[in-house]
Design a protein around this motif. Structure first.
Motif, short mmCIF file in Angstrom:
data_model
loop_
_atom_site.label_atom_id
_atom_site.label_comp_id
_atom_site.label_asym_id
_atom_site.label_seq_id
_atom_site.Cartn_x
_atom_site.Cartn_y
_atom_site.Cartn_z
N ARG B 207 0.82 -1.19 0.00
CA ARG B 207 0.00 0.00 0.00
C ARG B 207 0.86 1.26 0.00
N SER B 233 1.29 -7.02 -1.91
CA SER B 233 0.49 -7.36 -0.74
C SER B 233 -0.98 -7.34 -1.13
N ARG B 234 -1.80 -7.87 -0.25
CA ARG B 234 -3.24 -7.85 -0.52
C ARG B 234 -3.75 -6.42 -0.65
N GLN B 247 -0.71 -11.43 -5.74
CA GLN B 247 -0.79 -11.40 -4.27
C GLN B 247 0.04 -12.51 -3.63
N VAL B 248 0.90 -12.09 -2.74
CA VAL B 248 1.71 -13.04 -1.98
C VAL B 248 1.12 -13.15 -0.59
N THR B 251 -3.39 -16.31 1.59
CA THR B 251 -4.46 -16.64 0.67
C THR B 251 -4.09 -16.29 -0.77
N SER B 266 3.76 -3.54 5.32
CA SER B 266 3.92 -3.48 6.77
C SER B 266 4.39 -4.80 7.36
N GLN B 270 -0.49 -12.39 7.55
CA GLN B 270 -1.01 -13.01 6.32
C GLN B 270 -0.06 -12.81 5.14
N HIS B 271 0.69 -11.72 5.16
CA HIS B 271 1.68 -11.53 4.09
C HIS B 271 2.92 -12.39 4.37
N ASN B 285 10.92 0.42 4.38
CA ASN B 285 9.70 0.96 4.96
C ASN B 285 10.06 2.21 5.75
N ASP B 303 12.11 6.55 3.01
CA ASP B 303 10.98 6.83 2.12
C ASP B 303 11.24 6.08 0.82
N LEU B 304 10.32 5.21 0.46
CA LEU B 304 10.55 4.37 -0.72
C LEU B 304 10.68 5.19 -1.99
C1 LIG Z 1 -8.60 -13.41 5.43
C2 LIG Z 1 -7.43 -12.54 5.14
C3 LIG Z 1 -6.50 -12.96 4.21
C4 LIG Z 1 -5.41 -12.17 3.89
N1 LIG Z 1 -4.51 -12.63 2.98
C5 LIG Z 1 -3.45 -11.85 2.68
C6 LIG Z 1 -2.46 -12.29 1.75
O1 LIG Z 1 -2.55 -13.40 1.20
N2 LIG Z 1 -1.44 -11.46 1.46
C7 LIG Z 1 -1.30 -10.22 2.04
O2 LIG Z 1 -0.34 -9.50 1.73
N3 LIG Z 1 -2.21 -9.80 2.93
C8 LIG Z 1 -3.29 -10.56 3.25
N4 LIG Z 1 -4.21 -10.08 4.12
C9 LIG Z 1 -4.16 -8.66 4.53
C10 LIG Z 1 -3.17 -8.34 5.64
O3 LIG Z 1 -3.77 -8.57 6.88
C11 LIG Z 1 -2.75 -6.86 5.54
O4 LIG Z 1 -3.89 -6.05 5.61
C12 LIG Z 1 -1.99 -6.52 4.26
O5 LIG Z 1 -0.94 -7.44 4.06
C13 LIG Z 1 -1.45 -5.11 4.35
O6 LIG Z 1 -0.83 -4.75 3.14
P1 LIG Z 1 0.31 -3.63 3.14
O7 LIG Z 1 1.42 -4.07 4.02
O8 LIG Z 1 0.64 -3.34 1.72
O9 LIG Z 1 -0.45 -2.36 3.69
P2 LIG Z 1 -0.29 -1.60 5.07
O10 LIG Z 1 -0.44 -2.52 6.22
O11 LIG Z 1 -1.16 -0.42 4.99
O12 LIG Z 1 1.23 -1.14 5.08
C14 LIG Z 1 1.76 -0.15 4.24
C15 LIG Z 1 3.19 0.08 4.69
O13 LIG Z 1 3.81 0.99 3.81
C16 LIG Z 1 4.64 1.86 4.56
N5 LIG Z 1 4.81 3.09 3.81
C17 LIG Z 1 3.85 3.99 3.48
N6 LIG Z 1 4.37 4.99 2.74
C18 LIG Z 1 5.69 4.71 2.60
C19 LIG Z 1 6.77 5.38 1.96
N7 LIG Z 1 6.60 6.54 1.29
N8 LIG Z 1 7.99 4.82 2.03
C20 LIG Z 1 8.20 3.65 2.70
N9 LIG Z 1 7.20 2.98 3.33
C21 LIG Z 1 5.97 3.52 3.28
C22 LIG Z 1 3.92 2.05 5.87
O14 LIG Z 1 4.83 2.41 6.91
C23 LIG Z 1 3.30 0.68 6.09
O15 LIG Z 1 4.13 -0.15 6.88
C24 LIG Z 1 -5.28 -10.90 4.49
C25 LIG Z 1 -6.20 -10.49 5.45
C26 LIG Z 1 -7.27 -11.30 5.78
C27 LIG Z 1 -8.25 -10.83 6.82
#
Ligand SMILES: Cc1cc2nc3c(=O)[nH]c(=O)nc-3n(C[C@H](O)[C@H](O)[C@H](O)COP(=O)(O)OP(=O)(O)OC[C@H]3O[C@@H](n4cnc5c(N)ncnc54)[C@H](O)[C@@H]3O)c2cc1C
Ligand SMILES: Nc1ncnc2c1ncn2[C@@H]1O[C@H](COP(=O)(O)O)[C@@H](O)[C@H]1O
Lengths: 249, 321
Positions: B207, B233-234, B247-248, B251, B266, B270-271, B285, B303-304
């Motif tokens: 994200r 990520s999801r 998606q890694v 699931t 993050s 699940q990831h 991150n 900052d990415l």
């Molecule tokens: C049933 C179920 C199944 C799931 N299956 C999966 C799955 O298979 N795979 C999966 O990935 N997730 C899965 N999830 C979701 C999981 O719980 C998380 O919500 C998801 O992995 C979060 O994705 P994210 O890390 O990209 O987003 P976030 O948690 O929002 O993290 C974003 C990160 O980016 C960082 N960031 C933001 N801006 C910058 C920047 N400019 N520079 C550097 N860093 C920055 C932030 O500090 C933060 O750590 C599942 C959830 C459920 C409930």
């Protein structure tokens, strides 16, 4: 259309799961339980189908201990019409679940069974496919889009390397993937109404089927711990270490 | 102990690495338990594929060729596989837990009236299996009761089989009742990059990338400089930044490359479930407290949007030398 939706009570995905020191199971104190997220998506899809068609019935079914009625009540508050709770205190494998569901399908004769692709506790990803086999019904797993045509249902599935579309006449089984929809929250009037909706309880023994598990869990261990890594100060340092220390680039 | 049957899935006229992994797991099981390891190839025109499968050290290839098997469909493929299991004295049926493996094997198991263990990561000599549960928070030791066992194996848990020898090919005729299912179309995610589950290096974005355009401008140049596969990520997939099959996680796809980059991810459990067995993990991150740093071998708090272009330049420099 009559739609049967399966609902499993599972630990909230946000909770940290720990293994008991003796390896006999997971620590269940202070765990919050929810509807299996994929099943929540299945309920939402069933409600949307009913709303779109302007008629039909959405029946929830859960198998488990009495407390699973909490999750059924939540599903009823989302808008499902009624629920069935198959009381079963014994551990089940997905085949046992499918055998019980096959009996319920026999009694209820739904046009469609909507299930989650996977329960996030056992991560088996089996029950829907097994139920389809027992009933000799067509199946569409990992659904990301469901459409009804004249006399068949067309499903887009999330598969390796892209999206696959299949179709079949009803009755059939569909299991949900994450992108199918965004489940609604139960509204206050929904919660009020749900109090009066029926949750019919059936003892598993009444179904007269063998549910002795063929899959036995002997032991649970926590996953191997990874050695702590290091923080690097700059991109240059990172590339240098990946090249000379880790030797991966 | 009877024989072992490996379902040899093919995609676009080839065996992906995941299939070679299943063949290897089958051969290992045959060494541990006795019996011969057979491979089943199903499809419409599969002579070439059967020849290919025969090279990987199995005892025999069962080739089931039928126009009705041109496209994978759960009901007809399950019918064929269950017939093979019965006809060839099979006591262990296995495939890799790809989308097809996950869809097919439980259906076969239930037809045969037996249970199944999903996502097996170890086949033990005492006949038990190890498999993850609860998004990888638990590694369970399980066993299956009954004369026939069905397992799917994790694509990252076994090596890929190497070609050695030439097995005989047996053309098998099967009874095929008409399927109730119809294949309509396959919408392929077109990409010139390596396949996510086969790549030596995977670069995943989350994200933190904030948009699909940023995946293109910031992440893709890095992916290509490294010759890597792209993952996500999801949250990034749900937001529509990249296609679903990237998606890694628990699931999504499970990967274990030599080098994994988690960028703007993050590190939710699940990831992690889908990548923590990677040999070397790099996390970028801006949040020093992000849980991804707990599994990272190398962590960069930055900052990415600044770090990733720099990283791409450094990699290009290194490769240029
Ligand atoms: C049933 C179920 C199944 C799931 N299956 C999966 C799955 O298979 N795979 C999966 O990935 N997730 C899965 N999830 C979701 C999981 O719980 C998380 O919500 C998801 O992995 C979060 O994705 P994210 O890390 O990209 O987003 P976030 O948690 O929002 O993290 C974003 C990160 O980016 C960082 N960031 C933001 N801006 C910058 C920047 N400019 N520079 C550097 N860093 C920055 C932030 O500090 C933060 O750590 C599942 C959830 C459920 C409930
Ligand atoms: N005890 C249960 N009660 C109701 N539904 C269940 C139960 N166990 C599994 N299911 C359904 O089967 C799906 C797949 O489960 P599994 O095979 O355990 O991964 C879940 O998403 C549920 O919809």
């Amino acid at each position: 259309m009559k739609i049967l939706v399966t609902v499993k009570r599972v630990p909230d995905p946000e909770t940290t799961i720990r293994v008991k020191p003796d390896g006999s199971g997971i620590v269940t104190d202070n765990i919050k339980y929810v509807i299996n997220p994929f099943d929540e998506i299945a309920i939402e899809e069933a409600l949307r189908i009913k709303e779109k068609q302007g008629q039909g019935e959405v029946v929830l079914v859960s198998i488990g201990a009495k407390v699973a009625s909490e999750q059924l009540r939540t599903g009823l508050a989302m808008g499902a019409d009624r629920a069935i709770l198959v009381l079963c205190d014994q551990e089940l494998d997905s085949l046992g679940v499918a055998r019980i569901l096959a009996k319920i399908v026999e009694k209820e004769a739904p046009d469609l069974v909507l299930m989650g692709k996977q329960a996030i506790d056992d991560d088996a990803n089996q029950a829907g496919q097994m139920l389809a086999a027992l009933l000799n019904w067509p199946q569409a797993t990992f659904a990301s889009k469901v459409e009804f045509m004249d006399n068949y249902v067309q499903v887009v599935r999330e598969v390796d390397g892209g999206l696959e579309t299949v179709r079949f006449p009803l009755p059939g089984i569909i299991t949900t993937d994450l992108r199918l929809n965004e489940p609604r929250y139960a509204s206050l009037p929904g919660i009020m109404k749900a109090r009066k909706k029926e949750i019919r309880e059936i003892a598993v023994a009444e179904l007269g089927i063998d549910t002795t598990p063929l899959l036995t869990v002997h032991k649970m261990d926590p996953p191997a711990k990874k050695a702590a890594g290091k923080k690097v100060e700059s991109v240059q340092e990172l590339v240098h270490l990946l090249h000379t220390e880790a030797k991966v680039i | 102990m009877g024989n072992i049957l490996v379902f040899a899935e093919h995609q676009k006229g080839k065996f992906p690495k995941t299939t070679l992994v299943a063949l290897q797991a089958g051969k290992e099981a045959a060494q541990k338990f006795g019996g011969s390891c057979l491979a089943a190839v199903l499809g419409a025109e599969i002579d070439g594929l059967a020849q290919e499968a025969a090279k990987y050290g199995v005892a025999k290839v069962l080739a089931v060729s039928n126009p009705a098997l041109a496209h994978y469909l759960a009901d007809s493929y399950a019918a064929v596989l269950s017939q093979l299991v019965t006809a060839y004295d099979i006591s262990l049926l296995l495939a890799t837990s790809t989308a097809v493996g996950k869809d097919l094997l439980p259906r076969v198991a239930a037809r045969l009236g037996v249970a199944m263990a999903s996502d097996v990561v170890a086949i033990n000599t005492d006949g038990t299996f190890k498999r993850p549960m609860y998004a990888g928070n638990v590694i369970a030791t399980v066993s299956l009761t009954g004369p026939i066992k069905v397992i799917s194996v994790r694509g990252t848990a076994f090596d890929a089989a190497q070609p050695d020898g030439q097995a005989p090919i047996e053309r098998v005729r099967v009874e095929l009742k008409e399927t109730k299912m119809e294949f309509v179309e396959f919408n392929e995610t077109k990409s010139d990059r390596p396949t996510l589950t086969e790549a030596r290096i995977v670069v995943s974005g989350g994200r933190g990338l904030k948009s699909g355009e940023n995946f293109t401008t910031y992440l893709e140049p890095l992916v290509d400089a490294l010759g890597a596969a792209m993952g996500a990520s999801r949250a990034a997939v749900d937001a529509g930044f990249v296609p679903n099959d990237l998606q890694v996680g628990q699931t999504g796809k499970v990967v274990a490359p030599e080098l994994y980059f988690a960028i703007g991810i993050s590190g939710a459990i699940q990831h992690l479930a889908g990548m923590k067995d990677s040999k070397v993990i790099v996390a970028i991150n801006k949040d020093p407290e992000a849980p991804i740093f707990n599994v990272a071998d190398y962590g960069l708090v930055a900052d990415l949007f600044k770090a990733v272009p720099e990283l791409t330049e450094e990699i290009k420099k290194l490769k240029g030398e």
